[in-house]
Scaffold this active site. Sequence first.
Site, mmCIF file in Angstrom:
data_model
loop_
_atom_site.group_PDB
_atom_site.id
_atom_site.type_symbol
_atom_site.label_atom_id
_atom_site.label_comp_id
_atom_site.label_asym_id
_atom_site.label_seq_id
_atom_site.Cartn_x
_atom_site.Cartn_y
_atom_site.Cartn_z
ATOM 1 N N CYS A 131 0.861 -1.165 0.000
ATOM 2 C CA CYS A 131 0.000 0.000 0.000
ATOM 3 C C CYS A 131 0.906 1.226 0.000
ATOM 4 C CB CYS A 131 -0.869 -0.013 1.239
ATOM 5 S SG CYS A 131 -1.713 -1.588 1.461
ATOM 6 N N ARG A 147 1.049 2.124 -6.067
ATOM 7 C CA ARG A 147 1.304 1.093 -5.059
ATOM 8 C C ARG A 147 0.056 0.300 -4.714
ATOM 9 N NH1 ARG A 147 6.163 2.036 -2.462
ATOM 10 N NH2 ARG A 147 5.540 0.713 -0.757
ATOM 11 N N TRP A 180 -3.613 -1.804 -1.388
ATOM 12 C CA TRP A 180 -3.557 -2.987 -2.254
ATOM 13 C C TRP A 180 -3.918 -4.136 -1.325
ATOM 14 C CZ3 TRP A 180 -0.565 -7.537 -2.525
ATOM 15 C CH2 TRP A 180 -0.620 -8.217 -3.746
ATOM 16 N N ASN A 205 1.243 -0.207 5.732
ATOM 17 C CA ASN A 205 1.672 -0.938 4.542
ATOM 18 C C ASN A 205 2.422 -2.174 5.037
ATOM 19 O OD1 ASN A 205 2.807 -1.809 2.122
ATOM 20 N ND2 ASN A 205 4.505 -0.358 2.256
ATOM 21 N N GLY A 206 1.990 -3.358 4.638
ATOM 22 C CA GLY A 206 2.664 -4.578 5.084
ATOM 23 C C GLY A 206 1.635 -5.613 5.526
ATOM 24 N N GLU A 243 9.534 -11.041 -22.017
ATOM 25 C CA GLU A 243 9.174 -9.722 -21.495
ATOM 26 C C GLU A 243 8.009 -9.113 -22.309
ATOM 27 O OE1 GLU A 243 9.543 -8.124 -18.930
ATOM 28 O OE2 GLU A 243 9.227 -6.028 -19.410
ATOM 29 N N LYS A 265 4.466 -7.976 -20.625
ATOM 30 C CA LYS A 265 3.870 -6.644 -20.787
ATOM 31 C C LYS A 265 2.439 -6.789 -21.286
ATOM 32 C CE LYS A 265 5.997 -4.667 -18.909
ATOM 33 N NZ LYS A 265 7.223 -4.892 -18.253
ATOM 34 N N GLU A 298 0.072 -8.159 -18.492
ATOM 35 C CA GLU A 298 -0.127 -7.216 -17.389
ATOM 36 C C GLU A 298 -1.142 -6.139 -17.704
ATOM 37 O OE1 GLU A 298 3.412 -5.523 -14.977
ATOM 38 O OE2 GLU A 298 4.124 -5.985 -16.984
ATOM 39 N N HIS A 316 7.685 -28.794 -29.137
ATOM 40 C CA HIS A 316 7.653 -29.760 -28.033
ATOM 41 C C HIS A 316 6.371 -29.660 -27.221
ATOM 42 C CE1 HIS A 316 11.725 -30.912 -28.954
ATOM 43 N NE2 HIS A 316 12.074 -29.633 -28.958
ATOM 44 N N LYS A 335 3.028 -1.601 -8.030
ATOM 45 C CA LYS A 335 4.392 -1.359 -8.520
ATOM 46 C C LYS A 335 5.451 -1.960 -7.593
ATOM 47 C CE LYS A 335 7.163 1.173 -11.231
ATOM 48 N NZ LYS A 335 7.188 0.307 -12.406
HETATM 49 C C1 F6R Z 1 6.389 -5.932 -14.581
HETATM 50 C C2 F6R Z 1 6.928 -5.509 -13.313
HETATM 51 C C3 F6R Z 1 7.182 -6.533 -12.287
HETATM 52 C C4 F6R Z 1 8.484 -6.202 -11.536
HETATM 53 C C5 F6R Z 1 8.661 -7.173 -10.363
HETATM 54 C C6 F6R Z 1 9.957 -6.888 -9.622
HETATM 55 O O1 F6R Z 1 6.191 -4.860 -15.448
HETATM 56 O O2 F6R Z 1 7.162 -4.347 -13.091
HETATM 57 O O3 F6R Z 1 7.231 -7.799 -12.839
HETATM 58 O O4 F6R Z 1 9.541 -6.302 -12.426
HETATM 59 O O5 F6R Z 1 7.599 -7.030 -9.466
HETATM 60 O O6 F6R Z 1 9.998 -5.589 -9.124
HETATM 61 P P1 F6R Z 1 11.358 -4.888 -8.767
HETATM 62 O O7 F6R Z 1 12.139 -4.720 -10.008
HETATM 63 O O8 F6R Z 1 10.967 -3.573 -8.145
HETATM 64 O O9 F6R Z 1 12.053 -5.781 -7.774
#
Ligand code: F6R
Length: 592
Positions: free
Chosen positions: A2, A28, A74, A100-101, A464, A468, A471, A487, A587
């Site tokens: 959060c 967040r 969150w 937060n936690g 990747e 993207k 997500e 396979h 994030k």
């Molecule tokens: C995807 C994304 C997540 C982060 C993952 C790790 O777009 O942002 O998959 O890469 O949660 O986060 P960090 O890099 O902050 O440890």
Amino acid sequence: MCGIVGCILKDDEAAPVLLECVKKLEYRGYDSVGIATPSSKINIRKDKGKISEAEKNVKLSDLPGNMGIAHVRWATHGIPTQKNAHPHTDCNGKIAVVHNGIIENYKELKNNLESEGHIFKSDTDTEVIPHLIEKFMDQGFDLEIAVRKTLDMINGSYALAVISTDEPGKIVGVRKESPMIVGKGDGDYFLASDVPAILKHTNNIIYLEDGEMVILDADGVTVKNVLGEIIEKEIHIIEWTPDMAEKGGFDHFMIKEIHEQPDAVRDTLMESSEIEKIVNNLGGIERICFVACGTSYHASLIGKYLFESLMGLPTDVILASEFQYSSKAMDEKTLVIFISQSGETADTLKALRTAKKRSETLVIVNVVGSTATREAKHVVFTRAGPEIGVAATKTYVSQLTCVYLLAAHMSKRMDLVEELHKIPKFMVEVLDNEDYIHRIAKKYKDAQDFFFIGRGFSYPTALEGALKLKEITYIHGEGYAAGELKHGPLALIDDGVPVVAVVAPGNIHDKTLSNVEEVRARGAHVISVGSSDDEILKSESKDMMVMDSEIDELISPIPYIVPLQLLAYYISVEKGIDPDKPKNLAKCVTVE
Ligand code: F6R
């Protein structure tokens, strides 16, 4: 995961400022929002949903007073509803807490408190905190001591901000395994989950360590250690400007951040000499192990191809959440490289704490002052600036730039550093072609499934690209090593299924083309990413996103991800999704 904010202001009403700050933390979590200020009672406005939705139902900033606390949620314990939104209060509405936690032992604490007569209003783990503080304040302890006594009873991770009507004019903040920073303005004092939230008001920042407590009041900021002793903390002057955390004319942070990538790579390349110094201090490394999650894991995978191809150094890549179960081979000759844009990811931090007991550790991180920067032996900063969109874009290319610089200095391949300097230009060329990618996005926005394929250096790029897409569009997207399709996954290829083929020139080119043929023969619509002079690929593709023909296979992962980011972004926009705030994601993932 959060976001929390607290402030005491010299001349202004707090609630509008808290609302503005908490909007900057929405990346967040956006399940609910709430603000509290103290007067003769605690005044609260809160509701479920994104802040913009909650604002339609509740006048969030209509609260009196020059101080208060705020929260974006969150959800972990308790579904997103108004009653589960923070701030949470005690029985008498005299204490309010934002958190937060996770409080791991909340069930047991809740049962005990209920048997003592405390009435709970939410399903959250957080609510035990105001009730515990209430219990201790009823026994005659002041707010600060009551918070300390509460911390002795709770297990888990937290960044907390607490206010009480019995001690108006004071905010108590504490952190354990969840980030918290303190801002010291001119008579205005703040605490927050991260810097961009308060950057408009001050760039004088104090980073709290685990176990530290901060007390904000009209006289300023006091930081105490676990024993309750006052400690002097360094004030860091943050160079990011507030504009860097604004949309700057773009529709979304994500597209702004995609456009910032040429600069992010340029700025990160300026870290070259710092990286060289670190490399010169590394002695006797015989093995590399990358550890990360999500997008940062994909940057790590490219690291594996790079270190093995340039130096023949055995290189492992481990998902941070799996590190505890598969890191046994690490020793003092292993350099464990952690990649994390936030530097606060719980899985990554846990792995870092385990690894540093027996190996040399290095972290590649974007957020200055984040926990990872204080725990790892060596720190390399990506210079991407604040990234607000939940989907990592510019931090990814900056991470890759650092990985390449590390590999270049370790292998003494200075020609590689020169190559890296060409990347911003290659990225600009893709961005200039954005409208074409938007048109492709319109064509495929209703697809149910997407496949992404690539070989060698292009395989992590395929992964990747698929991440993207998943997500921010909610379309099922899978990335595969191109050679793996036959396979198993080939069974899923049917008429019209979009297959995105990443086909950089070089060693793997012809073999990947054979895989393109295989999917085409089963009716797939091939959308390729390849060199502008690759006529064969063009003829095999329904649509082709072209890249500069000068891009060498070795550095291709950095520019080649840009069209895939744009494709995901425009599909998201075409589907009416907010790409900055994908559902269920946040994030900064500070829970395991
Ligand atoms: C995807 C994304 C997540 C982060 C993952 C790790 O777009 O942002 O998959 O890469 O949660 O986060 P960090 O890099 O902050 O440890």
